[in-house]
Design a protein around this motif. Structure first.
Motif, PDB file in Angstrom:
ATOM      1  N   SER A  97       0.784  -1.262  -0.109  1.00  0.00           N
ATOM      2  CA  SER A  97       0.147   0.001  -0.103  1.00  0.00           C
ATOM      3  C   SER A  97       0.854   1.169  -0.013  1.00  0.00           C
ATOM      4  O   SER A  97       2.261   1.197   0.416  1.00  0.00           O
ATOM      5  N   SER A  98       0.209   2.289  -0.383  1.00  0.00           N
ATOM      6  CA  SER A  98       0.989   3.559  -0.607  1.00  0.00           C
ATOM      7  C   SER A  98       1.528   3.958   0.987  1.00  0.00           C
ATOM      8  O   SER A  98       0.807   3.845   2.074  1.00  0.00           O
ATOM      9  N   ALA A  99       2.737   4.694   0.981  1.00  0.00           N
ATOM     10  CA  ALA A  99       3.253   5.043   2.046  1.00  0.00           C
ATOM     11  C   ALA A  99       4.159   6.348   1.886  1.00  0.00           C
ATOM     12  O   ALA A  99       4.540   6.460   0.644  1.00  0.00           O
ATOM     13  N   SER A 100       4.759   6.861   2.731  1.00  0.00           N
ATOM     14  CA  SER A 100       5.895   7.971   2.634  1.00  0.00           C
ATOM     15  C   SER A 100       6.633   8.039   3.769  1.00  0.00           C
ATOM     16  O   SER A 100       6.545   7.654   4.858  1.00  0.00           O
ATOM     17  N   GLU A 101       7.967   8.104   3.336  1.00  0.00           N
ATOM     18  CA  GLU A 101       9.153   8.362   4.305  1.00  0.00           C
ATOM     19  C   GLU A 101       9.676   9.683   4.439  1.00  0.00           C
ATOM     20  O   GLU A 101       9.979  10.379   3.602  1.00  0.00           O
ATOM     21  N   VAL A 102       9.693  10.068   5.729  1.00  0.00           N
ATOM     22  CA  VAL A 102      10.157  11.391   5.921  1.00  0.00           C
ATOM     23  C   VAL A 102      11.623  11.468   5.766  1.00  0.00           C
ATOM     24  O   VAL A 102      12.211  10.853   6.664  1.00  0.00           O
ATOM     25  N   LEU A 103      12.289  12.358   5.163  1.00  0.00           N
ATOM     26  CA  LEU A 103      13.598  12.316   4.639  1.00  0.00           C
ATOM     27  C   LEU A 103      14.339  13.195   5.749  1.00  0.00           C
ATOM     28  O   LEU A 103      15.201  13.005   6.673  1.00  0.00           O
ATOM     29  N   PHE A 104      13.654  14.648   5.711  1.00  0.00           N
ATOM     30  CA  PHE A 104      14.232  15.435   6.659  1.00  0.00           C
ATOM     31  C   PHE A 104      13.262  16.742   6.908  1.00  0.00           C
ATOM     32  O   PHE A 104      12.314  16.835   5.857  1.00  0.00           O
ATOM     33  N   SER A 105      13.439  17.796   7.770  1.00  0.00           N
ATOM     34  CA  SER A 105      12.562  18.873   7.811  1.00  0.00           C
ATOM     35  C   SER A 105      13.379  20.116   7.425  1.00  0.00           C
ATOM     36  O   SER A 105      14.513  20.230   7.532  1.00  0.00           O
ATOM     37  N   LEU A 106      12.756  20.875   6.541  1.00  0.00           N
ATOM     38  CA  LEU A 106      13.309  21.990   5.904  1.00  0.00           C
ATOM     39  C   LEU A 106      12.736  23.336   6.191  1.00  0.00           C
ATOM     40  O   LEU A 106      11.529  23.464   5.787  1.00  0.00           O
ATOM     41  N   GLU A 107      13.511  24.283   6.701  1.00  0.00           N
ATOM     42  CA  GLU A 107      12.730  25.601   6.885  1.00  0.00           C
ATOM     43  C   GLU A 107      12.837  26.289   5.635  1.00  0.00           C
ATOM     44  O   GLU A 107      13.293  26.307   4.759  1.00  0.00           O
ATOM     45  N   TYR A 108      11.660  26.980   5.619  1.00  0.00           N
ATOM     46  CA  TYR A 108      11.261  28.109   4.358  1.00  0.00           C
ATOM     47  C   TYR A 108      12.448  28.982   4.354  1.00  0.00           C
ATOM     48  O   TYR A 108      12.821  29.125   2.996  1.00  0.00           O
TER      49      TYR A 108
END
Length: 315
Positions: free
Chosen positions: A116-127
């Motif tokens: 099933s569809s999933a997503s992996e969080v790679l990193f957090s990026l500030e605008y």
């Protein structure tokens, strides 16, 4: 007796008064000549003053290429200033960069593996880091075009093909649309990279359109139309996110998302209209006029993006 009377007559006829009259007349003649010679000197001094004033006034007027150079210098200075202001005064608002994937569905009761569809969080990026990158590229590129690459850049502008400017716009405009899409909910890494690639393709096609029309007598529209197509495709992820949030999520983004999207869309539209006019009316105006329009649109777009980000995410 007659001879004695003649002698005093000779003595009386002295030539002194004659010399005096000659001297007087010579003085008047000389004075008149001196006056006549001195008069032209005064008249000659007047036009020299007028000539110097004309020369000093002509130095103030800038040529179109000098105006373009001054615009690049102002862009470089303002970009550095805004980058420093962004680093210190914009908050730490951020979103997560994710990578779409398929994972095993643990809730199915079958023996076979079901994905099933999933997503992996790679990193957090500030605008603010993306905005600083945009301003940094703009500052460095404008400074190079105004100094080290000035000769080659001006030759390309004179020929009607501004490749250096298209390259600079491709980098900054691609990052700008990625920033707007990222704030607007597009968080998939590959989708963001696809947006940037489509903008780069749009810029390359715009450069090809200028090159094709620089040497042709009739307008050529194929590359320009293709650039409109690739540019429109780059907006699809952001438009889809806005529609999905409104229709399926029954929510709305903050005002800054719509403002950023509107400013970016107006900037891209301004570029397209400017190139359309440069192709259609290339015989009526010089390319330097359109080059100045490109730079003004790009500068105004970046300025409004910075203002909106400051207003929405200031500390």
């Amino acid at each position: 007796m007659a001879t004695k009377a003649k002698k005093p007559a000779v003595k009386k006829t002295a030539k002194k008064p004659a010399t005096k009259s000659v001297a007087k007349t010579s003085k008047t003649v000389v004075s008149r000549k001196v006056a006549k010679k001195s008069a032209p000197k005064k008249s000659k001094s007047k036009p020299s003053v007028a000539v110097t004033t004309k020369v000093t006034r002509s130095k103030v007027v800038l040529t179109p290429l000098e105006r373009i150079r001054s615009t690049h210098l102002s862009v470089a200075i303002t970009s550095v200033f805004f980058a420093v202001m962004t680093a210190f005064f914009v908050g730490s608002a951020s979103s997560e960069i994710m990578l779409a994937s398929q994972a095993r569905d643990a809730f199915t009761n079958t023996e076979s593996v079901v994905l099933s569809s999933a997503s992996e969080v790679l990193f957090s990026l500030e605008y603010k880091y993306i905005l600083i990158a945009i301003l940094a590229f703009s500052a460095v590129g404008s400074l190079l075009l105004a100094t080290k690459l000035r000769t080659r850049y001006e030759l390309s502008v004179k020929s009607g093909v501004s490749g250096f400017r298209w390259l600079l716009v491709g980098l900054t405009a691609g990052l700008t649309l990625q920033l707007v899409s990222f704030i607007g909910g597009v968080q998939d890494l590959m989708t963001l990279k696809l947006i940037g690639a489509l903008i780069v393709a749009t810029v390359l096609l715009g450069w090809v359109a200028d090159r094709d029309n620089a040497t042709s007598k009739k307008p050529k529209w194929l590359a320009f139309i293709a650039s409109l197509y690739t540019g429109a495709l780059a907006w699809f992820p952001l438009v889809g996110s806005m529609i999905g949030t409104t229709v399926y999520g029954s929510e709305r983004f903050g005002w800054h998302v719509y403002a950023l999207a509107g400013v970016a869309l107006a900037g891209f539209t301004g570029f397209a209209v400017t190139q359309y006019l440069s192709i259609k009316n290339k015989n009526s105006l010089e390319y330097t006029v359109y080059e100045q329009r490109y730079l003004r649109i790009d500068q105004l777009t970046k300025f409004l993006v910075v203002v909106i980000v400051f207003s929405a995410f200031a500390k």
